[in-house]
Design a protein around this motif. Structure first.
Motif, PDB file in Angstrom:
ATOM      1  N   LEU A  56      19.950  78.074  -1.337  1.00 32.20           N
ATOM      2  CA  LEU A  56      20.444  76.855  -0.694  1.00 32.20           C
ATOM      3  C   LEU A  56      21.666  77.174   0.166  1.00 32.20           C
ATOM      4  O   LEU A  56      21.762  76.748   1.322  1.00 32.20           O
ATOM      5  N   ARG A  57      22.581  77.934  -0.377  1.00 34.98           N
ATOM      6  CA  ARG A  57      23.788  78.317   0.360  1.00 34.98           C
ATOM      7  C   ARG A  57      23.425  79.108   1.616  1.00 34.98           C
ATOM      8  O   ARG A  57      23.946  78.844   2.704  1.00 34.98           O
ATOM      9  N   ALA A  58      22.522  80.066   1.480  1.00 28.24           N
ATOM     10  CA  ALA A  58      22.120  80.890   2.626  1.00 28.24           C
ATOM     11  C   ALA A  58      21.410  80.057   3.688  1.00 28.24           C
ATOM     12  O   ALA A  58      21.658  80.222   4.888  1.00 28.24           O
ATOM     13  N   ALA A  59      20.566  79.156   3.254  1.00 27.93           N
ATOM     14  CA  ALA A  59      19.782  78.344   4.197  1.00 27.93           C
ATOM     15  C   ALA A  59      20.638  77.344   4.968  1.00 27.93           C
ATOM     16  O   ALA A  59      20.270  76.916   6.059  1.00 27.93           O
ATOM     17  N   THR A  60      21.777  76.960   4.404  1.00 25.93           N
ATOM     18  CA  THR A  60      22.620  75.947   5.050  1.00 25.93           C
ATOM     19  C   THR A  60      23.897  76.533   5.655  1.00 25.93           C
ATOM     20  O   THR A  60      24.761  75.789   6.103  1.00 25.93           O
ATOM     21  N   ARG A  61      24.019  77.843   5.673  1.00 26.05           N
ATOM     22  CA  ARG A  61      25.253  78.500   6.141  1.00 26.05           C
ATOM     23  C   ARG A  61      25.639  78.045   7.544  1.00 26.05           C
ATOM     24  O   ARG A  61      26.797  77.711   7.793  1.00 26.05           O
ATOM     25  N   ALA A  62      24.705  78.013   8.492  1.00 23.84           N
ATOM     26  CA  ALA A  62      25.039  77.633   9.878  1.00 23.84           C
ATOM     27  C   ALA A  62      25.536  76.190   9.944  1.00 23.84           C
ATOM     28  O   ALA A  62      26.521  75.897  10.634  1.00 23.84           O
ATOM     29  N   SER A  63      24.883  75.297   9.221  1.00 22.85           N
ATOM     30  CA  SER A  63      25.314  73.892   9.203  1.00 22.85           C
ATOM     31  C   SER A  63      26.696  73.767   8.562  1.00 22.85           C
ATOM     32  O   SER A  63      27.551  73.010   9.042  1.00 22.85           O
ATOM     33  N   HIS A  64      26.917  74.501   7.505  1.00 25.67           N
ATOM     34  CA  HIS A  64      28.208  74.493   6.821  1.00 25.67           C
ATOM     35  C   HIS A  64      29.304  74.973   7.774  1.00 25.67           C
ATOM     36  O   HIS A  64      30.377  74.364   7.859  1.00 25.67           O
ATOM     37  N   ASP A  65      29.018  76.049   8.488  1.00 26.80           N
ATOM     38  CA  ASP A  65      30.003  76.589   9.439  1.00 26.80           C
ATOM     39  C   ASP A  65      30.317  75.594  10.556  1.00 26.80           C
ATOM     40  O   ASP A  65      31.469  75.459  10.964  1.00 26.80           O
ATOM     41  N   THR A  66      29.305  74.886  11.036  1.00 28.05           N
ATOM     42  CA  THR A  66      29.502  73.887  12.087  1.00 28.05           C
ATOM     43  C   THR A  66      30.428  72.778  11.612  1.00 28.05           C
ATOM     44  O   THR A  66      31.368  72.387  12.307  1.00 28.05           O
ATOM     45  N   PHE A 103      35.786  69.981  11.292  1.00 34.37           N
ATOM     46  CA  PHE A 103      36.888  69.391  10.540  1.00 34.37           C
ATOM     47  C   PHE A 103      38.115  70.297  10.514  1.00 34.37           C
ATOM     48  O   PHE A 103      39.230  69.831  10.331  1.00 34.37           O
ATOM     49  N   GLY A 104      37.906  71.589  10.732  1.00 42.08           N
ATOM     50  CA  GLY A 104      39.017  72.521  10.798  1.00 42.08           C
ATOM     51  C   GLY A 104      39.852  72.369  12.056  1.00 42.08           C
ATOM     52  O   GLY A 104      40.964  72.895  12.145  1.00 42.08           O
ATOM     53  N   SER A 105      39.322  71.634  13.019  1.00 44.41           N
ATOM     54  CA  SER A 105      40.057  71.438  14.277  1.00 44.41           C
ATOM     55  C   SER A 105      41.150  70.367  14.153  1.00 44.41           C
ATOM     56  O   SER A 105      41.967  70.218  15.055  1.00 44.41           O
ATOM     57  N   PHE A 106      41.167  69.636  13.059  1.00 37.13           N
ATOM     58  CA  PHE A 106      42.180  68.605  12.853  1.00 37.13           C
ATOM     59  C   PHE A 106      43.458  69.231  12.291  1.00 37.13           C
ATOM     60  O   PHE A 106      43.400  70.077  11.399  1.00 37.13           O
ATOM     61  N   ASP A 107      44.591  68.794  12.793  1.00 36.81           N
ATOM     62  CA  ASP A 107      45.889  69.227  12.266  1.00 36.81           C
ATOM     63  C   ASP A 107      46.279  68.242  11.169  1.00 36.81           C
ATOM     64  O   ASP A 107      46.739  67.129  11.451  1.00 36.81           O
ATOM     65  N   LEU A 108      46.078  68.641   9.922  1.00 38.29           N
ATOM     66  CA  LEU A 108      46.292  67.720   8.799  1.00 38.29           C
ATOM     67  C   LEU A 108      47.756  67.433   8.517  1.00 38.29           C
ATOM     68  O   LEU A 108      48.070  66.543   7.733  1.00 38.29           O
ATOM     69  N   SER A 109      48.645  68.140   9.184  1.00 40.85           N
ATOM     70  CA  SER A 109      50.070  67.825   9.029  1.00 40.85           C
ATOM     71  C   SER A 109      50.492  66.719   9.994  1.00 40.85           C
ATOM     72  O   SER A 109      51.553  66.128   9.837  1.00 40.85           O
ATOM     73  N   SER A 110      49.628  66.411  10.960  1.00 43.23           N
ATOM     74  CA  SER A 110      49.878  65.350  11.938  1.00 43.23           C
ATOM     75  C   SER A 110      49.294  64.038  11.425  1.00 43.23           C
ATOM     76  O   SER A 110      48.105  63.976  11.088  1.00 43.23           O
TER      77      SER A 110
END
Length: 176
Positions: A4-14, A19-26
């Motif tokens: 399951l983890r291997a099959a969804t890796r690309a979606s997980h990375d996307t 969500f990693g593009s958000f500055d959570l300190s702002s």
């Protein structure tokens, strides 16, 4: 779980990149981050209510609602989401409970003056191991169709979060 983890890796990375593009300190970025999650999580947790195992897990929608209220925001309307069957719900559970692990790590980046109940809602001791074991047990000796539905449930859940973050168009999410 490994398949399951291997099959969804690309979606997980996307989704992680979105969500990693958000500055959570702002305050402004963190508010947008929470609003995006609020467009996805309630619908998934509602679907998971039909899965007996999931009923024993702490829902995070109320915590998300409290954090948004502290930021003078209301819960937005959730995006449409459906899990066709039990196998698909196991796939959705994998995504949502896996995101809880990531949330705890992200909580460290949240500004000190900002609410962080939602992201800080960690699993209890041994709970992630129990979740992984339950997914494995549910799929043990399952048919190829069951496994396909499991992957589909995880894929549509990742797509829902990507849609909420504005990474993919709704038509793409629904076409899967």
């Amino acid at each position: 779980m490994a398949r399951l983890r291997a099959a969804t890796r690309a979606s997980h990375d996307t989704v992680d990149a979105a969500f990693g593009s958000f500055d959570l300190s702002s305050r402004a970025d963190y508010r947008r981050f929470l609003l995006a999650h609020a467009r996805a999580l309630p619908a998934v947790e509602q679907a998971l209510a039909a899965l007996d195992f999931a009923r024993g897990l702490l829902p995070r929608t109320p915590l998300l609602e409290l954090d948004l209220a502290d930021l003078d925001e209301r819960m937005p309307a959730p995006l449409a989401f459906a899990c066709a069957n039990e196998a698909a719900r196991w796939g959705a559970l994998y995504v949502v409970e896996g995101s809880r692990l990531g949330g705890v790590m992200l909580a460290r980046s949240v500004g000190a003056e900002l609410p962080h109940r939602y992201l800080s809602a960690a699993h209890g001791p041994g709970q992630w191991r129990a979740i992984r074991g339950a997914v494995d047990a549910a799929g043990r000796d399952a048919s190829p169709e069951w496994y396909d539905a499991l992957l589909s449930g995880a894929a549509v859940t990742f797509d829902l979060y990507a849609q909420a973050a504005g990474v993919i168009e709704p038509a793409f999410a629904q076409a899967k």
